[in-house]
Design a protein around this motif. Sequence first.
Motif, PDB file in Angstrom:
ATOM      1  N   LYS A 105     -29.452 -57.656  17.975  1.00  0.00           N
ATOM      2  CA  LYS A 105     -28.770 -57.014  19.092  1.00  0.00           C
ATOM      3  C   LYS A 105     -27.584 -56.196  18.603  1.00  0.00           C
ATOM      4  CE  LYS A 105     -30.055 -60.477  22.549  1.00  0.00           C
ATOM      5  NZ  LYS A 105     -29.551 -61.466  23.541  1.00  0.00           N
ATOM      6  N   ILE A 106     -27.182 -55.247  19.433  1.00  0.00           N
ATOM      7  CA  ILE A 106     -26.063 -54.381  19.064  1.00  0.00           C
ATOM      8  C   ILE A 106     -24.775 -55.194  18.955  1.00  0.00           C
ATOM      9  CG2 ILE A 106     -25.352 -53.746  21.410  1.00  0.00           C
ATOM     10  CD1 ILE A 106     -25.195 -50.802  20.213  1.00  0.00           C
ATOM     11  N   LYS A 107     -23.959 -54.849  17.987  1.00  0.00           N
ATOM     12  CA  LYS A 107     -22.690 -55.534  17.763  1.00  0.00           C
ATOM     13  C   LYS A 107     -21.627 -54.762  18.522  1.00  0.00           C
ATOM     14  CE  LYS A 107     -20.397 -57.834  13.872  1.00  0.00           C
ATOM     15  NZ  LYS A 107     -20.941 -59.171  14.170  1.00  0.00           N
ATOM     16  N   GLY A 108     -21.359 -55.189  19.751  1.00  0.00           N
ATOM     17  CA  GLY A 108     -20.395 -54.501  20.593  1.00  0.00           C
ATOM     18  C   GLY A 108     -18.964 -54.707  20.152  1.00  0.00           C
ATOM     19  N   ASP A 109     -18.670 -55.895  19.653  1.00  0.00           N
ATOM     20  CA  ASP A 109     -17.337 -56.187  19.134  1.00  0.00           C
ATOM     21  C   ASP A 109     -17.290 -55.707  17.687  1.00  0.00           C
ATOM     22  OD1 ASP A 109     -14.902 -57.104  18.330  1.00  0.00           O
ATOM     23  OD2 ASP A 109     -15.408 -59.242  18.460  1.00  0.00           O
ATOM     24  N   THR A 110     -16.711 -54.555  17.478  1.00  0.00           N
ATOM     25  CA  THR A 110     -16.687 -53.987  16.126  1.00  0.00           C
ATOM     26  C   THR A 110     -15.300 -54.125  15.494  1.00  0.00           C
ATOM     27  OG1 THR A 110     -16.309 -51.778  17.076  1.00  0.00           O
ATOM     28  CG2 THR A 110     -18.578 -52.380  16.530  1.00  0.00           C
ATOM     29  N   SER A 111     -14.614 -55.228  15.818  1.00  0.00           N
ATOM     30  CA  SER A 111     -13.332 -55.503  15.179  1.00  0.00           C
ATOM     31  C   SER A 111     -13.587 -56.328  13.923  1.00  0.00           C
ATOM     32  CB  SER A 111     -12.410 -56.254  16.137  1.00  0.00           C
ATOM     33  OG  SER A 111     -13.004 -57.473  16.545  1.00  0.00           O
ATOM     34  N   GLY A 112     -13.068 -55.894  12.809  1.00  0.00           N
ATOM     35  CA  GLY A 112     -13.287 -56.587  11.552  1.00  0.00           C
ATOM     36  C   GLY A 112     -12.869 -55.714  10.388  1.00  0.00           C
ATOM     37  N   TYR A 172     -16.668 -51.519  10.444  1.00  0.00           N
ATOM     38  CA  TYR A 172     -15.787 -51.763  11.581  1.00  0.00           C
ATOM     39  C   TYR A 172     -14.780 -50.644  11.829  1.00  0.00           C
ATOM     40  CZ  TYR A 172     -17.743 -56.422  11.196  1.00  0.00           C
ATOM     41  OH  TYR A 172     -18.612 -57.483  11.142  1.00  0.00           O
ATOM     42  N   MET A 173     -14.751 -49.637  10.981  1.00  0.00           N
ATOM     43  CA  MET A 173     -13.847 -48.517  11.232  1.00  0.00           C
ATOM     44  C   MET A 173     -14.294 -47.787  12.493  1.00  0.00           C
ATOM     45  SD  MET A 173     -12.884 -45.229   8.817  1.00  0.00           S
ATOM     46  CE  MET A 173     -12.551 -46.255   7.399  1.00  0.00           C
ATOM     47  N   GLN A 174     -13.383 -47.525  13.387  1.00  0.00           N
ATOM     48  CA  GLN A 174     -13.742 -46.927  14.682  1.00  0.00           C
ATOM     49  C   GLN A 174     -13.826 -45.395  14.611  1.00  0.00           C
ATOM     50  OE1 GLN A 174     -14.645 -48.902  17.362  1.00  0.00           O
ATOM     51  NE2 GLN A 174     -14.532 -50.415  15.725  1.00  0.00           N
ATOM     52  N   PRO A 175     -14.707 -44.782  15.381  1.00  0.00           N
ATOM     53  CA  PRO A 175     -15.753 -45.465  16.144  1.00  0.00           C
ATOM     54  C   PRO A 175     -16.957 -45.806  15.270  1.00  0.00           C
ATOM     55  CG  PRO A 175     -15.860 -43.115  16.567  1.00  0.00           C
ATOM     56  CD  PRO A 175     -14.684 -43.330  15.649  1.00  0.00           C
ATOM     57  N   MET A 223     -20.244 -47.619  21.622  1.00  0.00           N
ATOM     58  CA  MET A 223     -19.880 -47.885  23.015  1.00  0.00           C
ATOM     59  C   MET A 223     -20.602 -46.948  23.977  1.00  0.00           C
ATOM     60  SD  MET A 223     -18.194 -50.518  22.852  1.00  0.00           S
ATOM     61  CE  MET A 223     -17.311 -51.506  21.631  1.00  0.00           C
ATOM     62  N   ASN A 224     -20.798 -45.696  23.580  1.00  0.00           N
ATOM     63  CA  ASN A 224     -21.542 -44.754  24.423  1.00  0.00           C
ATOM     64  C   ASN A 224     -23.004 -45.185  24.557  1.00  0.00           C
ATOM     65  OD1 ASN A 224     -19.120 -43.425  24.148  1.00  0.00           O
ATOM     66  ND2 ASN A 224     -20.019 -41.412  23.803  1.00  0.00           N
ATOM     67  N   VAL A 250     -37.520 -46.231  19.687  1.00  0.00           N
ATOM     68  CA  VAL A 250     -38.579 -46.687  18.787  1.00  0.00           C
ATOM     69  C   VAL A 250     -37.937 -47.332  17.567  1.00  0.00           C
ATOM     70  CG1 VAL A 250     -40.510 -45.976  17.321  1.00  0.00           C
ATOM     71  CG2 VAL A 250     -40.218 -44.962  19.586  1.00  0.00           C
ATOM     72  N   ILE A 251     -36.884 -46.669  17.052  1.00  0.00           N
ATOM     73  CA  ILE A 251     -36.073 -47.265  16.000  1.00  0.00           C
ATOM     74  C   ILE A 251     -34.602 -47.064  16.341  1.00  0.00           C
ATOM     75  CG2 ILE A 251     -37.817 -46.818  14.223  1.00  0.00           C
ATOM     76  CD1 ILE A 251     -35.825 -44.688  13.093  1.00  0.00           C
ATOM     77  N   ALA A 252     -33.777 -47.984  15.873  1.00  0.00           N
ATOM     78  CA  ALA A 252     -32.332 -47.846  16.031  1.00  0.00           C
ATOM     79  C   ALA A 252     -31.650 -48.697  14.979  1.00  0.00           C
ATOM     80  CB  ALA A 252     -31.891 -48.270  17.430  1.00  0.00           C
ATOM     81  N   THR A 253     -30.599 -48.160  14.396  1.00  0.00           N
ATOM     82  CA  THR A 253     -29.816 -48.903  13.423  1.00  0.00           C
ATOM     83  C   THR A 253     -28.344 -48.595  13.623  1.00  0.00           C
ATOM     84  OG1 THR A 253     -29.478 -49.345  11.053  1.00  0.00           O
ATOM     85  CG2 THR A 253     -30.083 -47.100  11.660  1.00  0.00           C
ATOM     86  N   GLN A 254     -27.522 -49.615  13.462  1.00  0.00           N
ATOM     87  CA  GLN A 254     -26.083 -49.491  13.688  1.00  0.00           C
ATOM     88  C   GLN A 254     -25.346 -49.502  12.356  1.00  0.00           C
ATOM     89  OE1 GLN A 254     -24.530 -52.681  16.077  1.00  0.00           O
ATOM     90  NE2 GLN A 254     -22.525 -51.731  16.364  1.00  0.00           N
ATOM     91  N   SER A 255     -24.354 -48.616  12.219  1.00  0.00           N
ATOM     92  CA  SER A 255     -23.555 -48.558  11.003  1.00  0.00           C
ATOM     93  C   SER A 255     -22.175 -48.008  11.358  1.00  0.00           C
ATOM     94  CB  SER A 255     -24.241 -47.692   9.944  1.00  0.00           C
ATOM     95  OG  SER A 255     -23.601 -47.820   8.695  1.00  0.00           O
ATOM     96  N   GLY A 256     -21.398 -47.724  10.346  1.00  0.00           N
ATOM     97  CA  GLY A 256     -20.084 -47.174  10.623  1.00  0.00           C
ATOM     98  C   GLY A 256     -19.338 -46.837   9.350  1.00  0.00           C
ATOM     99  N   PRO A 257     -18.397 -45.924   9.476  1.00  0.00           N
ATOM    100  CA  PRO A 257     -17.930 -45.297  10.717  1.00  0.00           C
ATOM    101  C   PRO A 257     -18.734 -44.043  11.061  1.00  0.00           C
ATOM    102  CG  PRO A 257     -16.572 -44.574   8.902  1.00  0.00           C
ATOM    103  CD  PRO A 257     -17.547 -45.560   8.327  1.00  0.00           C
ATOM    104  N   LEU A 258     -18.562 -43.568  12.303  1.00  0.00           N
ATOM    105  CA  LEU A 258     -19.059 -42.248  12.652  1.00  0.00           C
ATOM    106  C   LEU A 258     -18.285 -41.219  11.837  1.00  0.00           C
ATOM    107  CD1 LEU A 258     -19.498 -42.089  16.532  1.00  0.00           C
ATOM    108  CD2 LEU A 258     -21.260 -41.670  14.823  1.00  0.00           C
ATOM    109  N   LEU A 259     -18.996 -40.245  11.287  1.00  0.00           N
ATOM    110  CA  LEU A 259     -18.344 -39.169  10.541  1.00  0.00           C
ATOM    111  C   LEU A 259     -17.896 -38.057  11.482  1.00  0.00           C
ATOM    112  CD1 LEU A 259     -20.939 -38.971   7.614  1.00  0.00           C
ATOM    113  CD2 LEU A 259     -18.650 -39.985   7.505  1.00  0.00           C
ATOM    114  N   VAL A 260     -18.828 -37.646  12.352  1.00  0.00           N
ATOM    115  CA  VAL A 260     -18.573 -36.565  13.306  1.00  0.00           C
ATOM    116  C   VAL A 260     -19.134 -36.967  14.656  1.00  0.00           C
ATOM    117  CG1 VAL A 260     -18.889 -34.107  13.804  1.00  0.00           C
ATOM    118  CG2 VAL A 260     -18.851 -34.885  11.424  1.00  0.00           C
ATOM    119  N   SER A 261     -18.379 -36.723  15.713  1.00  0.00           N
ATOM    120  CA  SER A 261     -18.839 -37.019  17.060  1.00  0.00           C
ATOM    121  C   SER A 261     -18.550 -35.822  17.961  1.00  0.00           C
ATOM    122  CB  SER A 261     -18.138 -38.272  17.604  1.00  0.00           C
ATOM    123  OG  SER A 261     -18.595 -38.587  18.901  1.00  0.00           O
ATOM    124  N   ASP A 262     -19.605 -35.224  18.510  1.00  0.00           N
ATOM    125  CA  ASP A 262     -19.476 -34.019  19.345  1.00  0.00           C
ATOM    126  C   ASP A 262     -18.667 -32.934  18.633  1.00  0.00           C
ATOM    127  OD1 ASP A 262     -20.975 -35.120  21.417  1.00  0.00           O
ATOM    128  OD2 ASP A 262     -19.221 -36.009  22.372  1.00  0.00           O
TER     129      ASP A 262
END
Length: 242
Positions: free
Chosen positions: A98-105, A110-113, A131-132, A142-154
């Motif tokens: 499941k998605i890790k909504g609490d990304t404090s660490g 864990y670097m936001q976002p 969060m979006n 079909v596939i999804a993977t979570q990582s971080g941090p976002l490099l560019v957003s919009d």
Amino acid sequence: MKLRCVVLFLLVATSCYSQDVFKTVTFNNKKYFVADIDPKKYTVELFNKIDEINNQYSFADIDSIKGKKLVLIVNGGMFQKDLRPLGLYISHGKTYMKIKGDTSGYGNFYMQPNGVFVIGRNSKPFVAPTMNYMLMGSVFPVIATQSGPLLVSDGVINSHFTQGSTNLNIRNGVGVNAEGHIIFVNSEDAVNFYEFAELYRDQLHCENALYLDGVVSQYYAPEIHKSQQTLPLGVFIVVTKK
């Protein structure tokens, strides 16, 4: 939590792939290896030990998928000591983590976002802040993977990055350009987060891009580069010819 992350690219060095998929880009005097993947021409899958379908998780297991016209393998995000994904992991439409909504660490994850890379049933890929994504409806990934941090957003570089930072490492990431192509990048020179994000935004024209891993990032091209990496892999993305 101590994480061990290994990045490995496997490339079939044939002219039919290399001309329209792989290239070396120089940006601000740094070199990058770039893979431009059109999801209409290529199938993109996730592999991990917990996946009931694609449970290969070491270099030796790559042999078992050669019959799929293998094009590329790239690390797909952070993973734990036992090789399970640290965050969201969806393969063939089934959610294994499941998605890790609490990304404090502590650490890059864990670097936001924090963010996710997703391909939906319509074969359209996207990168979005975690969060979006959690607020989205009817995505049917079909596939999804979570990582971080976002490099560019919009089109905006992560505000936590510092231009001219001396925190230099080999890094790799994934972005989506205006044509809907998936852009995988592995830096050949050590770069900081800011210049890696700049490459995605200004040179590769990706409005959204996600950091996957660094430090030990490498690629393996059988005909031009022999990797010595023997460690087991965690989450990794596999691209094959349709």
